[in-house]
Design an enzyme around this catalytic site. Sequence first.
Site, PDB file in Angstrom:
ATOM      1  N   ASP A  35       0.783  -1.241   0.000  1.00  6.99           N
ATOM      2  CA  ASP A  35       0.000   0.000   0.000  1.00  6.99           C
ATOM      3  C   ASP A  35       0.820   1.299   0.000  1.00  6.99           C
ATOM      4  O   ASP A  35       1.814   1.388   0.722  1.00  6.99           O
ATOM      5  CB  ASP A  35      -0.871   0.085   1.265  1.00  6.99           C
ATOM      6  CG  ASP A  35      -1.514  -1.221   1.646  1.00  6.99           C
ATOM      7  OD1 ASP A  35      -1.477  -2.168   0.856  1.00  6.99           O
ATOM      8  OD2 ASP A  35      -2.055  -1.280   2.760  1.00  6.99           O
ATOM      9  N   GLN A  51       4.169   0.531   2.198  1.00  4.17           N
ATOM     10  CA  GLN A  51       4.365  -0.719   2.928  1.00  4.17           C
ATOM     11  C   GLN A  51       5.482  -1.493   2.241  1.00  4.17           C
ATOM     12  O   GLN A  51       5.428  -1.732   1.031  1.00  4.17           O
ATOM     13  CB  GLN A  51       3.067  -1.539   2.917  1.00  4.17           C
ATOM     14  CG  GLN A  51       1.962  -0.932   3.760  1.00  4.17           C
ATOM     15  CD  GLN A  51       2.207  -1.166   5.248  1.00  4.17           C
ATOM     16  OE1 GLN A  51       1.963  -2.238   5.766  1.00  4.17           O
ATOM     17  NE2 GLN A  51       2.693  -0.132   5.929  1.00  4.17           N
TER      18      GLN A  51
HETATM   19  N1  DQQ Z   1      -1.999  -3.730   4.035  1.00  2.97           N
HETATM   20  C1  DQQ Z   1      -3.422  -3.894   4.082  1.00  2.97           C
HETATM   21  C2  DQQ Z   1      -3.812  -2.980   5.189  1.00  2.97           C
HETATM   22  C3  DQQ Z   1      -2.728  -3.144   6.167  1.00  2.97           C
HETATM   23  C4  DQQ Z   1      -1.517  -3.289   5.312  1.00  2.97           C
HETATM   24  C5  DQQ Z   1      -4.079  -3.572   2.760  1.00  2.97           C
HETATM   25  C6  DQQ Z   1      -0.527  -4.302   5.816  1.00  2.97           C
HETATM   26  O1  DQQ Z   1      -5.066  -3.299   5.741  1.00  2.97           O
HETATM   27  O2  DQQ Z   1      -2.608  -2.048   7.052  1.00  2.97           O
HETATM   28  O3  DQQ Z   1      -3.352  -4.080   1.683  1.00  2.97           O
HETATM   29  O4  DQQ Z   1       0.584  -4.410   4.960  1.00  2.97           O
END
Ligand code: DQQ
Length: 487
Positions: A35, A51
């Site tokens: 993300d 992320q």
């Molecule tokens: N990725 C999810 C989110 C979370 C994150 C969505 C964890 O809900 O916070 O792809 O890597």
Amino acid sequence: MNQILSVDAATQAKFRADIHRPVFHFLPPMNWMNDPNGLIQWQGVYHLFYQHNPFEAKWGPMYWGHAVSRDLVHWEHRPIAMAPTPDSPDEDGCWSGCAVVNQGVPTMIYSGNRKGQQRACLAAASDDLDTLQKYAGNPVIAELPAGYDIYQYRDHCVWHDGQCWNQLIGAGIAEQGGTVFLYQSPDLLNWELRGPILTGNMNKEDPLWSGRMWECPDLIPVGEKHMLVVSAYSPGEIIYTGYFLGTYREGRFTPESYQKMDWGDREFYAPQSFRSEAGERIQLGWLPEARPVEACLAAGWAGVMSLPRVLSLRGDGRVGIRPHSQLEGLRGPGARWEDLHIRSAVQPLECAGRALELHVVLDAAATAQRCGLKILAAPDGSEETLIRFEPRTRRLAVIRERASLVEGCAREEKGGLVPLAQGEDLDLRIFIDHSVVEIFINGRETLSCRVYPSTAHATGVALFAEEGECLVRELEVWEMKAAAPAD
Ligand code: DQQ
């Protein structure tokens, strides 16, 4: 981890030779990305956090990668901005979050992950946003909302409304469906639960099944309305991102419609938006891989960021989505055709490549049963991806049946019905970047997906029409220059 991931010369050479690695979409120096996080334009500079698993090309312990840009197109990698802290609420990962400016200080609100539970945490940024200082009192919301049977709870959308801070957190309520909780605070530290602004119904398929929980909520003012963007999740599975268009007032969201944010389903996920200093609403989303994990590990990278998209409310009351105008700066040599009549045939074009932008205007009232473009096509037809329009039904789809000879790559088609007005042409802007295909349809819908042709000569472009004729009023093609910074 306070350095920029250094990529050795051998890996750099491997990436340069990799026919699937995009060159004008953002991706980290190596390994895994999902993300977009903490999107903000601060003192003229765009900041993209994301992320990131810096150790492997698969999801794992989550860090926040960081990159900066002056144009949303050319990004410079910065040192990793946030890592899990042992014996703390984010000891198992710094999950997704957003950025706000609190008393002149850019501040992140993110989900600290500890033993499978996520809680809201805070980190204040240095002026260049290279350093994020975690708040010693984390988490700032320690308990789950009382009185609800919560199935999963995480991700944040925060804004100041002139009176107090508002925070949305995505969640699911067991046996009900996805929901978004609203909290309010005078100082970002002390939060009071106000309740759900909207709850889905997991027993309803119409107009779309909206999953068991909603990740990454984003409330976006567009014109006099609001979009509520949610990423639909079911146990262990990301499904697609949808948006409600409606109005948000006094802690309640009243939807008028619900639809997919992108027709690629799980291949465009967890988007986040921000307001630029020029007042544009810019959205970026994660384009996950659609090939086996082993292929990602062997490649040494996984996950691509979408192109920057500008969202707006159009005069006809619908949401407009267009690629950011800065992308035009990447256009290299081009070619243009007008009034091409294609009759039950395939017409190869004198252009080819893996990094292209195409603009196609097609008479939607064609007599052909099926027509459109072949891209990433091998001369012998062994590999090709079709962008196929059916004038009779107005369905537009990407057909991946023969996109790749490699086992295990996604093959199912992605598509939808284009809501064309009487007499309106089909107008496509198509971005091809190695394994990424991103299509903007009549400035209103998008379709993003991944394809992995394996042969070096699968670069051809052709027009086709089956069982009848079609008229391509206009076709423009540009080679796209690489935007990725040197690793
Ligand atoms: N990725 C999810 C989110 C979370 C994150 C969505 C964890 O809900 O916070 O792809 O890597």
